[in-house]
Design a protein around this motif. Structure first.
Motif, mmCIF file in Angstrom:
data_model
loop_
_atom_site.group_PDB
_atom_site.id
_atom_site.type_symbol
_atom_site.label_atom_id
_atom_site.label_comp_id
_atom_site.label_asym_id
_atom_site.label_seq_id
_atom_site.Cartn_x
_atom_site.Cartn_y
_atom_site.Cartn_z
ATOM 1 N N GLY A 56 9.523 -4.692 -23.820
ATOM 2 C CA GLY A 56 9.554 -3.396 -24.478
ATOM 3 C C GLY A 56 9.922 -2.233 -23.589
ATOM 4 O O GLY A 56 9.795 -1.079 -23.997
ATOM 5 N N GLY A 57 10.383 -2.484 -22.371
ATOM 6 C CA GLY A 57 10.695 -1.371 -21.496
ATOM 7 C C GLY A 57 11.290 -1.809 -20.180
ATOM 8 O O GLY A 57 12.211 -2.618 -20.133
ATOM 9 N N VAL A 58 10.737 -1.291 -19.089
ATOM 10 C CA VAL A 58 11.308 -1.558 -17.772
ATOM 11 C C VAL A 58 10.203 -1.646 -16.732
ATOM 12 O O VAL A 58 9.155 -1.004 -16.856
ATOM 13 C CB VAL A 58 12.313 -0.441 -17.390
ATOM 14 N N TYR A 59 10.421 -2.469 -15.697
ATOM 15 C CA TYR A 59 9.560 -2.491 -14.518
ATOM 16 C C TYR A 59 10.140 -1.525 -13.493
ATOM 17 O O TYR A 59 11.357 -1.495 -13.266
ATOM 18 C CB TYR A 59 9.501 -3.889 -13.904
ATOM 19 N N LEU A 60 9.261 -0.745 -12.864
ATOM 20 C CA LEU A 60 9.681 0.227 -11.856
ATOM 21 C C LEU A 60 8.941 -0.005 -10.552
ATOM 22 O O LEU A 60 7.776 -0.408 -10.545
ATOM 23 C CB LEU A 60 9.376 1.655 -12.314
ATOM 24 N N ALA A 61 9.629 0.273 -9.445
ATOM 25 C CA ALA A 61 8.982 0.360 -8.139
ATOM 26 C C ALA A 61 9.125 1.795 -7.659
ATOM 27 O O ALA A 61 10.187 2.408 -7.804
ATOM 28 C CB ALA A 61 9.637 -0.595 -7.148
ATOM 29 N N ALA A 62 8.042 2.336 -7.116
ATOM 30 C CA ALA A 62 8.051 3.738 -6.719
ATOM 31 C C ALA A 62 7.291 3.921 -5.431
ATOM 32 O O ALA A 62 6.306 3.213 -5.168
ATOM 33 C CB ALA A 62 7.423 4.596 -7.808
ATOM 34 N N PRO A 63 7.710 4.880 -4.602
ATOM 35 C CA PRO A 63 6.887 5.233 -3.445
ATOM 36 C C PRO A 63 5.506 5.672 -3.906
ATOM 37 O O PRO A 63 5.343 6.163 -5.031
ATOM 38 C CB PRO A 63 7.660 6.399 -2.806
ATOM 39 N N ALA A 64 4.526 5.496 -3.049
ATOM 40 C CA ALA A 64 3.137 5.740 -3.446
ATOM 41 C C ALA A 64 2.925 7.144 -4.002
ATOM 42 O O ALA A 64 2.097 7.354 -4.874
ATOM 43 C CB ALA A 64 2.208 5.495 -2.256
ATOM 44 N N GLY A 65 3.691 8.123 -3.526
ATOM 45 C CA GLY A 65 3.466 9.490 -3.971
ATOM 46 C C GLY A 65 4.228 9.907 -5.204
ATOM 47 O O GLY A 65 4.037 11.018 -5.698
ATOM 48 N N TRP A 100 -7.194 5.565 -6.039
ATOM 49 C CA TRP A 100 -5.956 5.856 -6.754
ATOM 50 C C TRP A 100 -5.323 7.046 -6.060
ATOM 51 O O TRP A 100 -5.930 8.106 -5.951
ATOM 52 C CB TRP A 100 -6.241 6.173 -8.225
ATOM 53 N N ARG A 101 -4.090 6.840 -5.550
ATOM 54 C CA ARG A 101 -3.462 7.830 -4.688
ATOM 55 C C ARG A 101 -4.440 8.200 -3.565
ATOM 56 O O ARG A 101 -4.942 7.344 -2.872
ATOM 57 C CB ARG A 101 -3.015 9.033 -5.501
ATOM 58 N N ASP A 102 -4.754 9.473 -3.417
ATOM 59 C CA ASP A 102 -5.674 9.847 -2.331
ATOM 60 C C ASP A 102 -7.070 10.151 -2.870
ATOM 61 O O ASP A 102 -7.878 10.809 -2.212
ATOM 62 C CB ASP A 102 -5.153 11.055 -1.564
ATOM 63 N N HIS A 103 -7.375 9.657 -4.065
ATOM 64 C CA HIS A 103 -8.666 9.918 -4.691
ATOM 65 C C HIS A 103 -9.537 8.662 -4.664
ATOM 66 O O HIS A 103 -9.057 7.556 -4.917
ATOM 67 C CB HIS A 103 -8.493 10.369 -6.149
ATOM 68 N N ARG A 104 -10.824 8.861 -4.378
ATOM 69 C CA ARG A 104 -11.806 7.789 -4.481
ATOM 70 C C ARG A 104 -12.512 7.964 -5.813
ATOM 71 O O ARG A 104 -13.242 8.930 -6.013
ATOM 72 C CB ARG A 104 -12.814 7.853 -3.325
ATOM 73 N N GLU A 125 0.822 -1.209 0.000
ATOM 74 C CA GLU A 125 0.000 0.000 0.000
ATOM 75 C C GLU A 125 0.855 1.258 0.000
ATOM 76 O O GLU A 125 0.373 2.357 -0.290
ATOM 77 C CB GLU A 125 -0.933 0.008 1.220
ATOM 78 N N ASP A 126 2.131 1.114 0.364
ATOM 79 C CA ASP A 126 3.030 2.264 0.436
ATOM 80 C C ASP A 126 3.927 2.371 -0.788
ATOM 81 O O ASP A 126 4.823 3.215 -0.838
ATOM 82 C CB ASP A 126 3.904 2.163 1.694
ATOM 83 N N ALA A 127 3.733 1.506 -1.758
ATOM 84 C CA ALA A 127 4.548 1.523 -2.964
ATOM 85 C C ALA A 127 3.683 1.164 -4.156
ATOM 86 O O ALA A 127 2.588 0.642 -4.011
ATOM 87 C CB ALA A 127 5.714 0.541 -2.829
ATOM 88 N N ALA A 128 4.180 1.441 -5.337
ATOM 89 C CA ALA A 128 3.460 1.110 -6.565
ATOM 90 C C ALA A 128 4.448 0.549 -7.569
ATOM 91 O O ALA A 128 5.627 0.902 -7.566
ATOM 92 C CB ALA A 128 2.769 2.349 -7.138
#
Length: 475
Positions: free
Chosen positions: A93-102, A221-225, A24-27
């Motif tokens: 065709g590209g790359v996988y990324l891990a990112a903080p939720a924000g 999605w992020r802080d939106h419902r 929940e803290d990463a995407a």
């Protein structure tokens, strides 16, 4: 990604684990890049001189592409003072990324890359057990190769007109009030904009007025419902459901914006205009017209043999987020889906250009879903000349389909369901010639009044798709 019990099971089996954080803290993201790679020239020169072991060239190209994409995204986010991202290695065709939720990964655009290059990934262990209760190959065998009936063609011609589509687009893109006689004109349907939820509820009310069973599917999605909108006509004893779909959100991320001093500034999705008349107001209007067409057929005594479901997805521009949530829930509910017909940008046609409709059946998922999706695409391709013999049909399939994984139909391919996306001439040809669709892609200029917005062409595409879908549903 693993559950807490999964980590414990790995420990018990003797594996070492390095728990990085809560999902929940990463995407996680998949970023694709179809552009040529200049770095490959050096590799090709070495290959010509010394030769290379079998299989090394694809590996080298994948590694170079992943490095290039990751470097661009990391630099863009660093310039925006966003939290750092991490590469998870090469992806198709590209790359996988891990990112903080924000981290605003969805807002990074690769200059010159094809549309839909960012895909947000959702944690879902069910994808490891890749089964459906009705294999798409079996449903494909029941499709047959017949064209829509004359009655269905006539009903579609009457209900799905350029005037009808333009009225729907006008209301959701800010030309006319969202609700007839009301004060509100939509400024943006971006997932971050306040009008997004208002549009979703207004469209839901319109579906209810047509006598359909309406369900709002919330997700975060992020802080939106946000809301996906579903409307359905159910048939007792139906063996499956046919989906007619589009995405209701918009963006103007490619636009040019200036601050109070006239200096360039980034797009602000919460306040900047994003009318999205073509992307995907045109597809959304076609779904609404399809529901109106079905009501007319029902009022005249028609009855499909399969359920017909109309779905408007949200947050497609953020990496297919809404359709992924929707498809995940549909799989968990045991839905039997005969086919998905996605309309994504169907009104763009530059003045004087040849009318071209693209039918995208290409899937990055192997197996029966490939032939089943091809069968759907073939049905649409056979219907187009019945609607308008002057339109050129471009069928695209296989992993080389430039739209594979790039629109909401891909979320259903992941579940093994047959799906196609139908669009204007959006992608360039294999020879590099540009498409003849809208030149206002992802800009504030994507309006109903734009010279590239052709409602007559949109009606032709919509009629072709809707007639095909209703025929598959037994009408």
């Amino acid at each position: 990604m693993a559950s807490t019990s999964g980590v414990a099971a790995l420990h018990q089996a003797g594996f070492a684990t390095d728990v990085r954080g809560n999902v929940e803290d990463a995407a996680a993201f998949l970023l694709r890049d179809n552009r040529p790679l200049p770095a490959l020239e050096a590799f090709e020169a070495f290959e010509a001189s010394f030769g290379t072991p079998p299989g090394s060239r694809p590996d080298a190209e994948a590694a170079l592409r992943a490095t290039a994409v990751f470097g661009h995204v990391a630099d863009e986010l660093a310039a925006a003072s966003a939290p750092p991202v991490a590469s998870l290695g090469p992806a198709p065709g590209g790359v996988y990324l891990a990112a903080p939720a924000g981290a605003p990964v969805e807002e990074v655009h690769l200059p010159g890359a094809k549309p839909g290059h960012t895909e947000r990934l959702l944690p879902d262990p069910a994808l490891l057990d890749f089964r459906t209760d009705a294999p798409p190959g079996r449903l494909a065998a029941a499709f047959g190769d017949g064209l829509p009936s004359p009655q269905t063609i006539a009903a579609v011609r009457e209900a799905v007109t350029s005037e009808v589509l333009s009225r729907h687009v006008a209301r959701i893109s800010g030309i006319e009030p969202l609700v007839e006689g009301g004060p509100l004109k939509v400024r943006s349907r971006d997932a971050s904009a306040e009008d997004n939820g208002r549009v979703a509820r207004a469209l839901a009310r319109r579906f209810e007025d047509l006598g359909l069973t309406v369900r709002l599917h919330p997700f975060r999605w992020r802080d939106h419902r946000l809301l996906n909108v579903e409307a359905e006509h159910r048939v007792p004893g139906a063996d499956s459901t046919v989906l007619i779909t589009a995405h209701m959100d918009s963006t103007a991320a490619n636009g040019d914006f200036a601050d109070g001093d006239g200096d360039p500034r980034p797009y602000d999705p919460a306040v900047d205009p994003a009318p999205g008349a073509d992307d995907d107001g045109s597809g959304t209007a076609a779904v609404m017209a399809a529901a109106e067409c079905l009501k007319g057929l029902l009022d005249d005594g028609g009855e499909p043999t399969r359920n017909v479901r109309f779905v408007l997805f949200n947050a497609e521009e953020q990496g297919l987020v809404g359709s992924k949530f929707y498809a995940r829930a549909a799989a968990a509910a045991g839905d039997r889906i005969a086919g998905v017909f996605q309309m994504d940008m169907i009104a763009g046609r530059q003045p004087g250009s040849t009318p071209v409709v693209e039918i995208h059946a290409g899937s990055l998922v192997p197996g029966p879903v490939v032939s089943a999706s091809d069968a759907l695409g073939e049905r649409v391709a056979r219907t187009v000349p019945v609607i308008d013999s002057g339109v050129t049909v471009q069928q695209l399939t296989g992993p080389a389909d430039p739209a594979a994984g790039r629109s909401d139909h891909a979320s259903f391919h992941e579940r093994g369901w047959a799906a196609v996306a139908v669009s204007e001439d959006l992608f360039s040809t294999p020879d590099g010639d540009p498409g003849t669709g809208t030149r206002q892609y992802h800009t504030p200029g994507d309006t109903l009044l734009d010279q590239d917005h052709n409602a007559e062409f949109a009606a032709t595409v919509a009629r072709s798709v809707i007639a095909t879908a209703l025929s598959l549903a037994g009408l």
